[in-house]
Scaffold this active site. Structure first.
Site, mmCIF file in Angstrom:
data_model
loop_
_atom_site.group_PDB
_atom_site.id
_atom_site.type_symbol
_atom_site.label_atom_id
_atom_site.label_comp_id
_atom_site.label_asym_id
_atom_site.label_seq_id
_atom_site.Cartn_x
_atom_site.Cartn_y
_atom_site.Cartn_z
ATOM 1 N N THR C 51 2.152 -5.302 10.617
ATOM 2 C CA THR C 51 2.391 -5.163 12.048
ATOM 3 C C THR C 51 1.453 -4.127 12.653
ATOM 4 O O THR C 51 1.136 -4.190 13.851
ATOM 5 C CB THR C 51 3.858 -4.749 12.285
ATOM 6 O OG1 THR C 51 4.714 -5.730 11.701
ATOM 7 C CG2 THR C 51 4.174 -4.628 13.759
ATOM 8 N N TYR C 139 4.715 -4.123 -2.006
ATOM 9 C CA TYR C 139 4.870 -4.829 -0.725
ATOM 10 C C TYR C 139 4.826 -6.320 -1.066
ATOM 11 O O TYR C 139 3.763 -6.869 -1.330
ATOM 12 C CB TYR C 139 3.707 -4.422 0.172
ATOM 13 C CG TYR C 139 3.767 -4.830 1.616
ATOM 14 C CD1 TYR C 139 4.743 -5.651 2.145
ATOM 15 C CD2 TYR C 139 2.791 -4.355 2.499
ATOM 16 C CE1 TYR C 139 4.754 -5.986 3.491
ATOM 17 C CE2 TYR C 139 2.793 -4.684 3.843
ATOM 18 C CZ TYR C 139 3.761 -5.499 4.337
ATOM 19 O OH TYR C 139 3.760 -5.834 5.677
ATOM 20 N N LYS C 167 9.053 -3.087 -0.553
ATOM 21 C CA LYS C 167 9.273 -3.560 0.806
ATOM 22 C C LYS C 167 9.240 -5.076 0.705
ATOM 23 O O LYS C 167 8.189 -5.661 0.430
ATOM 24 C CB LYS C 167 8.190 -3.061 1.756
ATOM 25 C CG LYS C 167 8.468 -3.527 3.167
ATOM 26 C CD LYS C 167 7.304 -3.555 4.084
ATOM 27 C CE LYS C 167 7.753 -4.251 5.359
ATOM 28 N NZ LYS C 167 6.767 -5.091 5.974
ATOM 29 N N VAL C 211 12.354 -2.283 7.527
ATOM 30 C CA VAL C 211 11.025 -2.008 8.077
ATOM 31 C C VAL C 211 10.735 -3.095 9.114
ATOM 32 O O VAL C 211 9.922 -3.982 8.882
ATOM 33 C CB VAL C 211 9.971 -2.004 6.951
ATOM 34 C CG1 VAL C 211 8.620 -1.536 7.468
ATOM 35 C CG2 VAL C 211 10.406 -1.122 5.784
#
Lengths: 308, 308, 308, 308
Positions: C51, C139, C167, C211
């Site tokens: 993002t 991730y 994440k 997140v």
């Protein structure tokens, strides 16, 4: 509110289909399995779903299954029937047969084998709806049919009263939540998760219930989970779900030697056999059958889950 | 060498299935279509393939198609029948029906809807092979069945004489070439490409022939292509293929309004209708039907290709 | 327990990266955005995530972002940095730069562009771990890197203390739950969901936090959601999440004219611009920029969500 | 006609990048490899492609490679450079560096990591084109970047003279043929296949040439193949290609223990080491390195292909 919407909720296991060594329907085992489910307090029965190995059954065998189910359930809970086939005309044949057999609702996938878009999917559901009296649930299962019933498509069909609800086996919980939010506009819309593993979460965000394949093996566990959630006891629901999550690992016992289809169907049936409900762990061909060593692993897992 | 291997080569169009406005088999149109193919010199007929909309036909309609095809072809060229269904038991039913109808070989896909691995795919072909006398061709079409018959799987089945050949609709020409090279060990192994667009290249690298859906519309073009290739005139083969490549653009006429399935099936049928071979451009439900404006585009394309 | 594990929890927005009209870092806007997040009570900051348009920033621009973030956050909450690149050597360069900049932890994806398996993914994390002192979070974002960090791989890396947490942006909530259950063995293991839409459910099943990209636009909403969940008020958490679910629809405003990347990045930035936090809605090239009509739709959505 | 279009054709190997045991560029080996290629008569050199492990090299290492290549090739054939990175700004940096280094053209993929559509892909190529003087080839490699440069997009960019050609590594030969047919309108359009296995077929249908990774190992074989095709001797071309097809099996030697990336890069480098061209079979991290037993298998394959 449709008759179905007023009655259908909770745990609706996609019934396994016990087979004999000759790959025929084992009706005695099927009767015991249905009784086992009803005694555990399930809220409905979904016959001839993916877990029911519908894809492996001849039309005649499908008819046998529905006859046994309708007779044994005898109106105690709603009976849904899967009408799984490639395209509309073939599905309408199955739908009419199921209607004749006396089920209470049909569960219909998007077309498969052929490549369709959302316009064809909509047309498909409208045609099936026009051909039978029974209420329809859309069965969103991209892993099997390789197309997605997009939320816009589904909600338009709900608006037109072509479908009364959805069985969501997409694995896309975020999308499923969007359907649940749409019940602001369509309060009777039935939304069941096909997940075995996130039933507490699905109920917390508003699902009507669940259609867990693992429910064949431990219907009482899923019923407890549902009742805890309904009572707002999320801690109890979560604990039950976590136990079932660990039990679900049995579907991996055959992996490597076989693909996930054989392995999962075999695990459920082996567990039911070990629990004394069905007579064999025979699975539909060309699926491979779990062997003795694999069966032993299932036995251990049932012990751990306090089911043996 | 099997009887099939000694006779089967060249252009084997996957026959379209003409429908009436009531979605029934249009047997008169089907007869004309078969005659049109035979007059053009095709080397075989493949009934009930994907282009034949087998996925959209009831079992009764499938039987009608095979009866007409076997009667009209009358042994002039080999007849293959597709036995498309989800799993083994259902396919064996279709296979026996096709055997009864008198076809010369069967074309069998991997299972679909369910998730299988290579072990289950092998088991599947062995079981079908054991159930019928007819020679089998494996139909590798991942876009429809969503699994690949891996070359190791296929060549093992060839070695066991379970399958006599392959119809490769995978779009993976590099893999297809590997199968062709394996004919050093299995010289009778039949390897047909399902491509409409690379037939010259496929023949150049050794393919037995082609099963082009577009062959319904222009069988004479594909026969010329094949004869040029057989004569080693690659320039002529390429020119013919390039003309047919451009003609194949008709499958996109409906795109946007509909998905590629509807659009392609509709294009072939509309072209056949415009050429006066079949009576309607009706496609199996829930496919959408090409409209007047789209039909006009097909007409233009046929003019450009000198087919009108 | 690692320092990170003892401090990191809750809402950790993946910080947007404000750009000037010349596509440079807009440091003033970035400072305001950080202040806005901290005032809302976020529990950490994740800079240079997807993002944060890390894929669109030069190495120099990445350094600028980290300098501003470390300076402005000033130890109030933990700062994580994404070190997104194709393979190990390039990532180690980013990791060392981030370490120099003074962040508290690194977020590392599997390799991409190249095709890797689980063995290479493990090797990758071990090499990055050996090259820096900072704790690593894996991730898992298959939609971007097109491979999955399988649970077995991840938990082995946790066991080896190569990674401290995950994440999870896989969208596979059932798999995520399996990681959460593994904390029986690894109680310090951090497991954050990357979902914007199922944060209440993720927290209910045990996630360390979230997140959410949408957290840029409404950090206070996500903080309220988290606090309600922490207090066991699932009804309040759900209501907050449902409001945010509806707000998240802004990511679709540009769809059709552009792909989801442009549309989502543009929606977040346009919303932040409308809320007066950042100066432009410029997105990294070649993404397309939302226009005036699309901006108006974002404005309406912010009104509906009571954010304007 | 652009300078590139007038000179570029034939066999343009995507140069492997030899590494030292310390994972640095082995410039001596690189020099020998370039000399080996030029002596074999290749028609161009493509540095920093996927086979060149560009994804594994730091910016500094990329610069080293280009310096060596430009110096050693010294204008004897055109030099292309891959400028592989996630998005536009980063790629423009690589493109300017390559321009400075003195290459003759750039090979540019669609963006990756981020999700883009055709509009963003077009914008991307236009921005890169505007930033440098060098001619661009579009590099269509969905297996790496996970989006397809659609033919409509590509041909529009050709029409605008943004790109001069394509390196097609899509594996979709039917689509590639459509691009070749478009040269009726754009005769200077360069269309290279990235296939190792269908070069004869690609040339037969009109390709400008080939960029085969296996060309590193046997450039003379591919040059013979090309010359045979240019002479219209398709039988000779096919025989050469079939020998190379069998040799290409070396890329599978490591499979199972590692993924296809490690296995293929390792096979090419091990073969080059065995042929005495480069010093080590070290591959970029986190790829795994072929071991002694695997090396022995490569040696056997080289013997069979008469390359040892």
């Amino acid at each position: 509110m449709s008759v179905l919407a007023s009655r259908l909720h909770g745990i609706v296991p996609p019934l396994s289909t016990p087979l004999t060594e000759e790959f025929e329907i084992d009706t005695k085992s099927l009767e015991r399995l249905i009784a086992f489910q009803l005694e555990a307090g399930v809220h409905g029965i979904f016959a001839l779903g993916s877990t029911g190995e519908v894809a492996f059954l001849s039309d005649k065998q499908r008819a046998t299954v529905l006859d046994v189910v309708v007779r044994c359930v005898a109106g105690q809970v709603p009976v849904l029937a899967g009408t799984i086939d490639m395209t509309t005309a073939r599905i309408i044949e199955h739908a009419r047969a199921a209607e004749q057999a006396g089920v209470n609702g049909l569960v219909v996938t998007a077309p498969f084998y052929t490549r369709v878009g959302q316009a064809e999917i909509s047309e498909h559901f409208r045609l099936v709806h026009a051909a039978v009296e029974l209420p329809l649930l859309a069965y969103d299962i991209p892993v099997a049919v390789h197309s997605k019933i997009e939320p816009g498509t589904l909600l338009q069909l709900v608006k037109e009263q072509v479908v009364q609800g959805v069985k969501d086996s997409s694995g896309d919980e975020a999308n499923f939540r969007g359907l649940l939010l749409a019940r602001e506009s369509y309060p009777d819309f039935l939304a069941f998760t096909g997940s075995e593993l996130l039933v507490d979460a699905a109920l917390m965000i508003g699902a009507s219930g669940a259609v867990p394949g693992l429910g064949n093996v431990d219907p009482a566990g899923y019923v407890r989970l549902y009742e805890a959630a309904r009572a707002g006891d999320w801690q109890a629901a979560r604990q039950e779900q976590e136990r079932l999550y660990r039990l679900f690992e049995i579907i991996k016992v055959g992996l490597g030697r076989m693909a996930i289809g054989s392995s999962a169907m075999g695990a459920f049936k082996t567990a039911l056999q070990l629990r004394g409900i069905i007579a064999t762990n025979v699975v539909g061909r060309p699926q491979l059958r779990l062997n003795a060593a694999e069966t032993e692993q299932i036995r251990q897992a049932l012990h751990t889950a306090q089911l043996l």
